[in-house]
Scaffold this motif. Structure first.
Motif, mmCIF file in Angstrom:
data_model
loop_
_atom_site.group_PDB
_atom_site.id
_atom_site.type_symbol
_atom_site.label_atom_id
_atom_site.label_comp_id
_atom_site.label_asym_id
_atom_site.label_seq_id
_atom_site.Cartn_x
_atom_site.Cartn_y
_atom_site.Cartn_z
ATOM 1 N N ILE A 30 0.864 -1.182 0.000
ATOM 2 C CA ILE A 30 0.000 0.000 0.000
ATOM 3 C C ILE A 30 0.897 1.227 0.000
ATOM 4 C CG2 ILE A 30 -1.719 1.326 1.283
ATOM 5 C CD1 ILE A 30 -2.801 -1.176 2.439
ATOM 6 N N CYS A 31 0.478 2.241 -0.756
ATOM 7 C CA CYS A 31 1.236 3.494 -0.793
ATOM 8 C C CYS A 31 0.245 4.651 -0.872
ATOM 9 C CB CYS A 31 2.185 3.511 -1.992
ATOM 10 S SG CYS A 31 3.359 4.874 -1.942
ATOM 11 N N VAL A 32 0.437 5.656 -0.018
ATOM 12 C CA VAL A 32 -0.419 6.849 -0.011
ATOM 13 C C VAL A 32 0.419 8.014 -0.510
ATOM 14 C CG1 VAL A 32 -1.860 8.360 1.378
ATOM 15 C CG2 VAL A 32 -1.715 5.930 1.942
ATOM 16 N N VAL A 33 -0.037 8.695 -1.585
ATOM 17 C CA VAL A 33 0.733 9.779 -2.188
ATOM 18 C C VAL A 33 -0.170 10.979 -2.418
ATOM 19 C CG1 VAL A 33 2.389 8.254 -3.298
ATOM 20 C CG2 VAL A 33 0.321 8.898 -4.508
ATOM 21 N N SER A 34 0.469 12.147 -2.497
ATOM 22 C CA SER A 34 -0.234 13.389 -2.818
ATOM 23 C C SER A 34 0.746 14.288 -3.548
ATOM 24 C CB SER A 34 -0.757 14.066 -1.548
ATOM 25 O OG SER A 34 -1.385 15.288 -1.860
ATOM 26 N N PHE A 35 0.463 14.589 -4.837
ATOM 27 C CA PHE A 35 1.358 15.408 -5.652
ATOM 28 C C PHE A 35 0.681 16.738 -5.987
ATOM 29 C CE2 PHE A 35 2.508 10.991 -6.845
ATOM 30 C CZ PHE A 35 3.791 10.992 -6.312
ATOM 31 N N ASN A 36 1.493 17.769 -6.105
ATOM 32 C CA ASN A 36 1.023 19.091 -6.533
ATOM 33 C C ASN A 36 -0.098 19.634 -5.657
ATOM 34 O OD1 ASN A 36 2.827 18.845 -8.682
ATOM 35 N ND2 ASN A 36 1.271 17.928 -10.014
ATOM 36 N N GLN A 37 0.006 19.377 -4.349
ATOM 37 C CA GLN A 37 -0.973 19.876 -3.387
ATOM 38 C C GLN A 37 -2.391 19.403 -3.685
ATOM 39 O OE1 GLN A 37 0.144 21.565 -0.756
ATOM 40 N NE2 GLN A 37 2.216 21.405 -1.614
ATOM 41 N N GLY A 38 -2.515 18.321 -4.441
ATOM 42 C CA GLY A 38 -3.835 17.800 -4.767
ATOM 43 C C GLY A 38 -4.313 16.829 -3.717
ATOM 44 N N ALA A 39 -5.489 16.260 -3.983
ATOM 45 C CA ALA A 39 -6.048 15.279 -3.062
ATOM 46 C C ALA A 39 -5.151 14.046 -3.021
ATOM 47 C CB ALA A 39 -7.466 14.904 -3.496
ATOM 48 N N SER A 40 -5.069 13.431 -1.853
ATOM 49 C CA SER A 40 -4.224 12.249 -1.730
ATOM 50 C C SER A 40 -4.915 11.045 -2.343
ATOM 51 C CB SER A 40 -3.914 11.983 -0.249
ATOM 52 O OG SER A 40 -5.100 11.700 0.459
ATOM 53 N N SER A 41 -4.107 10.100 -2.795
ATOM 54 C CA SER A 41 -4.607 8.867 -3.397
ATOM 55 C C SER A 41 -3.989 7.686 -2.670
ATOM 56 C CB SER A 41 -4.261 8.799 -4.888
ATOM 57 O OG SER A 41 -4.867 9.866 -5.604
ATOM 58 N N VAL A 42 -4.795 6.636 -2.518
ATOM 59 C CA VAL A 42 -4.343 5.409 -1.875
ATOM 60 C C VAL A 42 -4.154 4.358 -2.960
ATOM 61 C CG1 VAL A 42 -4.855 3.637 -0.171
ATOM 62 C CG2 VAL A 42 -5.615 5.990 0.218
ATOM 63 N N PHE A 43 -2.917 3.924 -3.168
ATOM 64 C CA PHE A 43 -2.612 2.907 -4.164
ATOM 65 C C PHE A 43 -2.445 1.562 -3.464
ATOM 66 C CE2 PHE A 43 -1.512 6.766 -6.336
ATOM 67 C CZ PHE A 43 -1.822 6.525 -7.663
ATOM 68 N N VAL A 44 -3.114 0.544 -4.005
ATOM 69 C CA VAL A 44 -3.049 -0.806 -3.463
ATOM 70 C C VAL A 44 -2.644 -1.757 -4.581
ATOM 71 C CG1 VAL A 44 -4.289 -2.649 -2.289
ATOM 72 C CG2 VAL A 44 -4.874 -0.271 -1.804
ATOM 73 N N LEU A 45 -1.549 -2.477 -4.381
ATOM 74 C CA LEU A 45 -1.097 -3.474 -5.350
ATOM 75 C C LEU A 45 -1.563 -4.845 -4.892
ATOM 76 C CD1 LEU A 45 0.573 -4.111 -7.895
ATOM 77 C CD2 LEU A 45 2.556 -4.434 -6.407
ATOM 78 N N GLY A 46 -2.491 -5.428 -5.651
ATOM 79 C CA GLY A 46 -2.988 -6.754 -5.338
ATOM 80 C C GLY A 46 -2.224 -7.828 -6.078
ATOM 81 N N GLU A 47 -2.699 -9.067 -5.939
ATOM 82 C CA GLU A 47 -2.029 -10.187 -6.595
ATOM 83 C C GLU A 47 -2.256 -10.185 -8.100
ATOM 84 O OE1 GLU A 47 -4.018 -13.115 -4.222
ATOM 85 O OE2 GLU A 47 -2.169 -13.584 -3.137
ATOM 86 N N ARG A 48 -3.395 -9.643 -8.558
ATOM 87 C CA ARG A 48 -3.713 -9.610 -9.985
ATOM 88 C C ARG A 48 -4.292 -8.281 -10.449
ATOM 89 N NH1 ARG A 48 -0.989 -12.939 -13.218
ATOM 90 N NH2 ARG A 48 -0.868 -15.019 -12.313
ATOM 91 N N ASN A 49 -4.486 -7.322 -9.536
ATOM 92 C CA ASN A 49 -5.074 -6.031 -9.890
ATOM 93 C C ASN A 49 -4.328 -4.916 -9.185
ATOM 94 O OD1 ASN A 49 -7.806 -6.662 -11.438
ATOM 95 N ND2 ASN A 49 -7.665 -8.122 -9.753
ATOM 96 N N PHE A 50 -4.479 -3.719 -9.775
ATOM 97 C CA PHE A 50 -3.836 -2.525 -9.257
ATOM 98 C C PHE A 50 -4.935 -1.484 -9.032
ATOM 99 C CE2 PHE A 50 -1.734 1.551 -10.720
ATOM 100 C CZ PHE A 50 -1.161 1.828 -9.501
ATOM 101 N N PHE A 51 -5.072 -1.007 -7.780
ATOM 102 C CA PHE A 51 -6.167 -0.127 -7.409
ATOM 103 C C PHE A 51 -5.639 1.254 -7.043
ATOM 104 C CE2 PHE A 51 -7.209 -4.462 -6.285
ATOM 105 C CZ PHE A 51 -8.498 -4.636 -6.766
ATOM 106 N N CYS A 52 -6.422 2.278 -7.418
ATOM 107 C CA CYS A 52 -6.186 3.644 -6.949
ATOM 108 C C CYS A 52 -7.478 4.122 -6.308
ATOM 109 C CB CYS A 52 -5.775 4.560 -8.094
ATOM 110 S SG CYS A 52 -5.512 6.278 -7.569
ATOM 111 N N LEU A 53 -7.409 4.488 -5.025
ATOM 112 C CA LEU A 53 -8.590 4.878 -4.260
ATOM 113 C C LEU A 53 -8.480 6.335 -3.844
ATOM 114 C CD1 LEU A 53 -8.665 1.826 -1.797
ATOM 115 C CD2 LEU A 53 -9.534 1.912 -4.137
#
Length: 713
Positions: free
Chosen positions: A248-271
């Motif tokens: 899991i990785c939580v990022v926020s670029f350019n002062q924008g809203a933060s996004s939660v990235f989740v790397l699964g076994e077969r899928n890649f999610f951005c929340l």
């Protein structure tokens, strides 16, 4: 598969037979140099901590020694390394190292100009926390909105979040419905901890809810009472992703809203930070690690995902922008800035291949040379050729036997294990219940080619094995001098060891022209070697058993070899080639049996306990390989075609944790009893204080009352 290969900017191989995982890599300006250049921090499961400052090298050249700023062995496996503002009173960066049962925070600093190779770096322990539970991973951030410092949250193997406010322990909370630990991240925008549970759900917990999840203070205001009502930990939001998560990785670029990235076994999610899905990408490969690293266009985020096919994929949201080949499978990937080159991709494999690379292709710098129109002087060319041939012949005559890597070693350390057990056992303080606990002698020799300052030797073996002495300190070694020590290895605890190997490591300093004074140390160096211990150190021959609860069959591509040949130390030579069954009696009390098939190319290992199969299996494979290597047979192979005994393995783990829980409850009970006995002791002292000798019946009454109190306890 990509046609492009990642361009190698800098790479090295870390250690020998070391293991690494996702949390073992970190990039940051850990020494607070202020230059904006990152350093690479790597920790291994063998306890080695290394810090690198890479410089570009030409293809085929070796890594320069000054690229390694620091290498220390912390003696405990390193699960994760992070860099942040972990020390109170300063906003400088410090290094946090997570061990199984300990959290250590270090300051990394360099001393300039002491040696000819540049700066000397060292670490200083600022503080440490001893953990009551086995750690799994950690995350950090400004929990609760604090300014100018980072707090640390550690997730234990049994589902407890332990929060530390730098030098002090804050509180701990158990995650509800916990079974197995998952990846853990912190979102500073929502002040939440995000993880993936065994139910394959992404779960978010507010820090404030965690802080007030148990006994609330009665003087809190109404707003806090609402948050802290009850003792149950309430989840903020849940999203079911239907698969286990790798990271899991939580990022926020350019002062924008933060996004939660989740790397699964077969899928890649951005929340979104409220748990809603921004996008997801179905992957047609098995990923190994990932990192979101920048936003090159407003509203999009670039992400690097590595897979088990040694491919590095670069996505802009869900669109694949680039794919490149790597020389190994990475378990961790970072993006760093080095030497005016920004965006260097740093990858680490599980066996220690550390590489800094970049994408694209190298520009062609070739320019056609000017034509030399002058005439060729053949006599000068012949004379030059003869001179070169003479130099080559002289170099060939004086060439050393040792390879180049061996010639560079200033100190060599060797360990020689005695072929026989000690006639008189050297075992001390052994907990083994056997009648006799054998020991074996290991002779360690240190040979120095140069002057070595303050050499020290450490001898390490894995528990439950132990050595009679594991630390030696010597006087300064002169050139072409040597030191020899003798130690004995024995089984100390009443269980079988996971391996029969040990390591000898010598640390020393090489003086230079700039540090001829005795109070200034030279260039630090380390030399090490490994040694193997005999199987008969932990077991002895016994009658083979016909029946057993656990069995393992090893297939080979060669006819069975007589046990007299490969196990001469466990078979009576008088039995000849008829011996096709061997019994091994471990000092801990259990037994294992080894059988060789008379009609097929198979060997069977069996025992009543699953854990006792490993040592005999490993020893069998090793001795078979050595036998066929002496026969100059290169195609020998061992295979296992049966089903992996996972059920038995899980049951073994369950029993281990049950014993451990019982032990912890027993320790708690002992602590309670100790408090009660101290209270009784105080009452007895009060009764006897300032008392004159009493009649016998009064003394009996006193003892009887005391006995009732002790019996009640």
């Amino acid at each position: 598969m990509s046609l492009f290969k990642a361009r190698d900017w800098w790479s090295t191989i870390l250690g020998e037979k070391e293991e690494f995982d996702q949390g073992c890599l970190c990039v940051a300006d850990v020494d607070n140099s202020g230059s904006g250049q990152d350093k690479i921090v790597v920790g291994s499961y063998k306890g080695y901590l290394r810090i690198f400052n890479p410089h570009p090298v030409k293809p085929g050249d070796e890594v320069q020694p000054e690229d390694l700023l620091l290498e220390v062995q912390l003696r405990e496996p390193i699960l994760q390394v992070e860099v942040g503002k972990f020390v109170s009173g300063t906003e400088g960066l410090h290094l946090a190292v997570l061990h199984c049962r300990k959290l250590c925070v270090y300051a990394v600093s360099g001393t300039q100009g002491n040696v000819e190779h540049g700066n000397q770096y060292q670490i200083k322990l600022m503080y440490e926390h001893n953990l009551q539970r086995n750690a799994c991973n950690m995350t950090y951030g400004p929990f609760g909105g604090v300014k100018g410092r980072d707090l640390i949250c550690i997730q234990s193997m049994d589902g407890m979040l332990m929060l530390f406010e730098q030098e002090s322990y804050a509180f701990g909370r158990f995650l509800p419905g916990f079974l197995l630990p998952g990846p853990l991240a912190y979102s500073s925008r929502t002040d939440s901890f995000i993880t993936v549970s065994s139910c394959q759900q992404v779960e978010s917990y507010k820090y404030q809810v965690l802080a007030f999840a148990t006994d609330a203070d009665e003087r809190q205001d109404t707003e806090q009472q609402k948050l802290s009502s009850g003792k149950r930990l309430v989840v903020d939001w849940i999203l079911n992703i239907g698969e286990q998560a790798l990271d899991i990785c939580v990022v926020s670029f350019n002062q924008g809203a933060s996004s939660v990235f989740v790397l699964g076994e077969r899928n890649f999610f951005c929340l979104k930070d409220n748990g809603q899905i921004r996008f997801m990408k179905k992957l047609d490969y098995s990923p190994s690690c990932f990192i979101p690293y920048c936003s090159v266009r407003e509203g999009t985020i670039n992400t690097i995902i590595a897979n088990h096919s040694k491919i590095l994929n670069v996505y802009q949201d869900v669109t694949l922008k680039w794919a490149t080949q790597l020389p190994c499978i990475p378990v961790s990937v970072k993006v760093a800035n080095f030497q005016d080159l920004k965006g260097v991709i740093v990858t680490l494999s599980d066996d220690g291949h550390l590489q800094c690379s970049y994408l694209g292709t190298d520009p062609s710098l070739f320019q056609a040379p000017k034509v030399d129109s002058r005439e060729i002087n053949y006599e000068e060319m012949n004379a030059e050729m003869k001179e070169l041939q003479k130099i080559i012949r002289e170099a060939t005559k004086t060439q050393d036997i040792l390879p180049e890597s061996e010639k560079r070693r200033d100190i060599t350390v060797t360990a020689e294990v005695s072929p026989d057990l000690d006639e008189e056992s050297q075992a001390i303080d052994s907990e083994v219940k056997a009648e006799a606990v054998p020991s074996v002698t290991v002779k360690i020799t240190i040979q120095s080619r140069v002057t070595a300052q303050k050499p020290s030797l450490a001898v390490c073996v894995q528990a439950p094995l132990a050595v009679t002495c594991d630390q030696f300190v010597f006087d300064d070694l002169e050139p072409d001098s040597s030191e020899t020590v003798v130690v004995s290895v024995f089984l100390k605890e009443n269980c079988s060891p996971p391996e029969l190997e040990g390591t000898c490591m010598v640390s020393y300093n090489i003086p230079t022209e700039m540090n001829l004074c005795s109070f200034i140390l030279g260039i630090p160096r380390v030399s090490q070697c490994s040694f193997s211990l005999p199987l008969k150190l932990v077991c002895f021959p016994a009658q083979p058993s016909k029946a057993a609860n656990h069995k393992l069959t090893i297939d080979t591509n060669k006819p069975p070899i007589s046990f007299v040949t490969i196990f001469p130390d466990f078979v009576d030579p008088s039995e000849g080639d008829q011996a096709n069954a061997l019994g091994f009696q471990f000092l801990s009390g259990s037994k294992a049996t080894l059988l060789a098939s008379k009609t097929s190319q198979r060997y069977r290992i069996q025992s009543d306990q699953l854990e006792d199969l490993w040592l005999v299996t490993k020893e069998l494979i090793y001795r078979l390989e050595e036998h066929f290597k002496k026969q100059k047979c290169k195609d020998f192979a061992c295979t296992f075609s049966g089903s992996i005994p996972l059920q038995e393995y899980f049951e073994l783990i369950d029993r281990h944790f049950e014993l451990r829980l019982n032990a912890e409850k027993y320790q708690e009970l002992l602590s309670e009893r100790a408090v009660q006995f101290r209270a009784i002791e105080r009452r007895l002292l009060t009764r006897f204080k300032d008392k004159t000798p009493a009649p016998l019946q009064h003394l009996d009454t006193l003892l009887e009352g005391t006995f009732r109190e002790v019996s009640a306890v």
